[in-house]
Design an enzyme around this catalytic site. Structure first.
Site, PDB file in Angstrom:
ATOM      1  N   ASP A 280      26.139 -15.751  24.606  1.00 50.27           N
ATOM      2  CA  ASP A 280      25.424 -14.794  24.995  1.00 50.27           C
ATOM      3  C   ASP A 280      23.918 -15.246  24.877  1.00 50.27           C
ATOM      4  O   ASP A 280      23.828 -16.033  23.923  1.00 50.27           O
ATOM      5  CB  ASP A 280      25.778 -13.463  23.997  1.00 50.27           C
ATOM      6  CG  ASP A 280      24.847 -12.204  24.521  1.00 50.27           C
ATOM      7  OD1 ASP A 280      24.333 -12.115  25.522  1.00 50.27           O
ATOM      8  OD2 ASP A 280      24.592 -11.400  23.762  1.00 50.27           O
TER       9      ASP A 280
ATOM     10  N   TYR B 294      22.241  -8.813  26.700  1.00 52.27           N
ATOM     11  CA  TYR B 294      23.364  -8.344  27.290  1.00 52.27           C
ATOM     12  C   TYR B 294      23.800  -9.386  28.305  1.00 52.27           C
ATOM     13  O   TYR B 294      23.954  -8.910  29.653  1.00 52.27           O
ATOM     14  CB  TYR B 294      22.870  -6.926  27.964  1.00 52.27           C
ATOM     15  CG  TYR B 294      22.617  -5.799  27.213  1.00 52.27           C
ATOM     16  CD1 TYR B 294      23.547  -5.285  26.418  1.00 52.27           C
ATOM     17  CD2 TYR B 294      21.067  -5.566  26.922  1.00 52.27           C
ATOM     18  CE1 TYR B 294      23.259  -4.267  25.531  1.00 52.27           C
ATOM     19  CE2 TYR B 294      20.692  -4.696  25.968  1.00 52.27           C
ATOM     20  CZ  TYR B 294      21.671  -3.989  25.334  1.00 52.27           C
ATOM     21  OH  TYR B 294      21.327  -2.987  24.373  1.00 52.27           O
ATOM     22  N   HIS B 295      24.235 -10.829  28.002  1.00 57.04           N
ATOM     23  CA  HIS B 295      24.663 -11.656  28.735  1.00 57.04           C
ATOM     24  C   HIS B 295      25.696 -12.371  28.263  1.00 57.04           C
ATOM     25  O   HIS B 295      26.009 -13.464  28.188  1.00 57.04           O
ATOM     26  CB  HIS B 295      23.434 -12.980  28.995  1.00 57.04           C
ATOM     27  CG  HIS B 295      22.234 -12.210  29.584  1.00 57.04           C
ATOM     28  ND1 HIS B 295      21.142 -13.131  29.511  1.00 57.04           N
ATOM     29  CD2 HIS B 295      21.765 -11.162  30.271  1.00 57.04           C
ATOM     30  CE1 HIS B 295      20.088 -12.381  30.154  1.00 57.04           C
ATOM     31  NE2 HIS B 295      20.662 -11.192  30.721  1.00 57.04           N
ATOM     32  N   PRO B 296      26.829 -11.638  27.944  1.00 55.31           N
ATOM     33  CA  PRO B 296      28.078 -12.130  27.521  1.00 55.31           C
ATOM     34  C   PRO B 296      28.848 -13.051  28.722  1.00 55.31           C
ATOM     35  O   PRO B 296      28.654 -12.485  29.935  1.00 55.31           O
ATOM     36  CB  PRO B 296      29.081 -10.839  27.237  1.00 55.31           C
ATOM     37  CG  PRO B 296      28.510  -9.848  27.974  1.00 55.31           C
ATOM     38  CD  PRO B 296      27.121  -9.931  28.099  1.00 55.31           C
TER      39      PRO B 296
END
Length: 565
Positions: free
Chosen positions: A293, A467-469
């Site tokens: 992330d 918010y970049h899993p």
């Protein structure tokens, strides 16, 4: 039991693309399953309202991570779209492909056929760029990309100028020939409205009789017969349903949902399955591992000029913005406000940037509230190439059991040092003369960045997820025991099952994830249909040896701007 040629699980950034492309052939029937509902809400359609759907249970899964040791036990929220369009319907609409090196690194990690030259034509096929088609950009694709209101606020250009004054140069198109530098930022907005993958891909395809879309359909598990995936079991409006696939099931539930569904189906690490009470159907140790992330912080300053969005946060001002947008789809309602940006390298010797900036002419929180009284501006920043790796693991056998999400943030000394460097370089940029007429007091971080302990403490207390899993079902070659899918997105050791979404990234790109996720689905759709993959070779700007040396030497402000441009 209903039967289809293809079953796509998840109508998000990847699933909507697949539903469109696979149903282009009228001979193939496609079932698209989505746990959420439709995305017709005004708060989804209006770009400036982006903080609302992200924080609304109707539109988001509302996941929370486990306590993070690297953040003194803090738990991080993990908003994921639960609506047609998935996270493309609730995200910040920022359109960043990543650097060319990101995809060449995928090949080095065993994902053959996923180099930049392999990926570029699919980026282009997906895109309708406001500037029209060129060797790097697409002009006729489904996803509209633009610059919002074209940087009418002077703070946008002042930030770009500050980056140039700091010696980093300018980029005319960070999604084109040159990512590195400062310039205009792009967003997925069509004529003043959010352009999610639902609107770009799914809406035009829904009239096709061979495409069936079922909403409020939460997948329980995959149906296996030995090593063959035959179909899917899902709950829909209180009933348990099943569907079978004549050709393939394609899992596109995202970097949290996809590994969770695999594990609930008995596909994953044996110990994880045993602890959750799930019988092993197919042991695959990499499912749910390698989670990555991006983290970010906000640099916030008071603004000496009354020109920021903070002057439009009162209820009357918001009403005026809303009325203008409803009537004309223009004005402050038609942008995400991230209209300028930057990409830089944190240290000498790096081949490509690893730090990203989003500039916002407001001092505001993710929930849409002002950070303080008066006018202000902020820069979102963070290192984009973390070493730390986390996990996604189911906590029980049922779809209603919340997954355990552990990002393992800041677990390595290199990650912590990258943050120290990032903050020092950012303050240096924001102190450039181009911002002198606007820059007031620094609200945060407002700490001594030469003090490593104080810096680390501030990061632990203030860092937030971007918010970049991603990367939790990574793609790789046969020699990689932790690879979940092969370079054609097929789950290793099983027939009739692929994973196509951001979970299959081997490593996280240098940028936001929506654009590369759409690209992956575009390319995967050709692989699934047996089409010859596209390929385009173009030159890409690389830093010169002079620039590598200058980052090692004197302060950046003393370096002439010419050679860096």
């Amino acid at each position: 039991m209903s039967e289809f040629d293809y079953i796509v699980i998840g109508a998000g950034s990847a699933g909507c693309v697949l539903a469109n492309r696979l149903s282009e052939d009228p001979a193939h029937s496609v079932l698209l399953l989505e746990a959420g509902k439709d995305d017709r809400s005004l708060f989804i359609r209006m770009p400036t309202a982006l903080s609302i759907p992200m924080n609304t249970p109707r539109f988001s899964w509302g996941y929370w991570g486990e306590p993070e040791p690297g953040l003194d036990g803090r738990r991080m929220d993990c908003a994921r779209g639960k609506v047609l369009g998935g996270s493309s319907a609730i995200n910040g609409m920022v359109y960043v492909r990543g650097h060319a090196d990101d995809f060449d690194q995928w090949v080095e990690a065993g994902a053959t056929g996923w180099s930049y030259a392999d990926c570029l034509p699919y980026f282009k096929r997906a895109e309708r760029w406001m500037g029209g088609e060129d060797p790097y950009r697409g002009g006729e694709g489904p996803v509209d990309t633009c610059n919002g209101n074209n940087m009418k606020n002077p703070l946008y250009t002042a930030f770009i100028a500050a980056g140039e004054e700091a010696g980093y140069g300018r980029t005319e198109d960070y999604n084109g020939y040159r990512q590195e530098g400062f310039g205009a930022m792009h967003m997925t907005v069509r004529r003043g409205e959010r352009c999610s993958t639902d609107w770009a891909y799914l809406a035009p395809a829904r009239k096709r009789p061979n495409l069936t879309v079922v909403t409020e359909a939460e997948v329980d598990k995959l149906i296996l017969s030995g090593k063959q995936v035959r179909g899917v079991r899902y709950q829909c409006r209180g009933e348990m349903c099943e569907a079978s696939a004549r050709r393939e099931v394609i899992l596109s539930a995202g970097s949290i949902g996809s590994p969770a569904i695999l594990q609930r189906s008995g596909i994953g690490p044996a110990q994880v399955l045993a602890e959750a009470g799930v019988p092993v159907q197919h042991e695959l140790p990499g499912v749910g591992e390698n989670l990555q992330d991006h983290l970010e912080v906000y640099f916030q300053y008071r603004c000496k000029a009354p020109i920021t969005v903070n002057g439009h946060l009162g209820w009357l001002a918001k009403l005026r913005i809303g009325v203008q947008w409803v009537l004309t789809k223009t004005g402050l309602g038609a942008t995400n406000h991230f209209e300028s940006c930057g990409f830089i390298r944190s240290r000498a010797g790096l081949a490509s940037p690893d730090i990203q900036y989003h500039f916002l002419p407001a001092a505001i929180r993710y929930d849409g509230k002002a950070a303080f009284e008066g006018h202000g501006f902020q820069v979102h920043v963070g290192p984009n190439k973390p070493e730390s790796r986390g996990t996604v693991r189911i906590s029980g056998p049922n779809a209603q059991d919340e997954p355990q999400i552990f990002f393992n943030y800041l677990a390595t000394e290199q990650d912590r040092e990258d943050w120290r460097t990032c903050l020092r370089l950012t303050r240096e940029i924001l102190q450039q003369p181009a911002l002198d007429r606007y820059r007031g007091d620094e609200i945060q971080p407002a700490v001594d960045l030469s003090d490593a302990e104080a810096t680390d403490r501030w990061v632990r207390d203030n860092v937030e997820t971007a918010y970049h899993p991603s990367c939790s079902c990574k793609m790789g070659g046969v020699e990689d025991a932790m690879a979940v899918v092969d370079p054609e997105c097929r789950v290793r050791g099983l027939d009739g099952l692929r994973v196509v979404d951001s979970s299959i990234f081997p490593t996280i790109p240098n940028g936001n994830l929506n654009a590369p996720t759409i690209m992956v689905a575009e390319r995967a759709s050709d692989l699934i249909r047996g089409k010859a993959p596209l390929l385009e070779e173009v030159p890409v700007w690389q830093a010169s040896e002079w620039q590598h040396r200058q980052r090692e030497g004197a302060p950046v402000r003393s370096v002439p701007a010419g050679p860096a441009a």
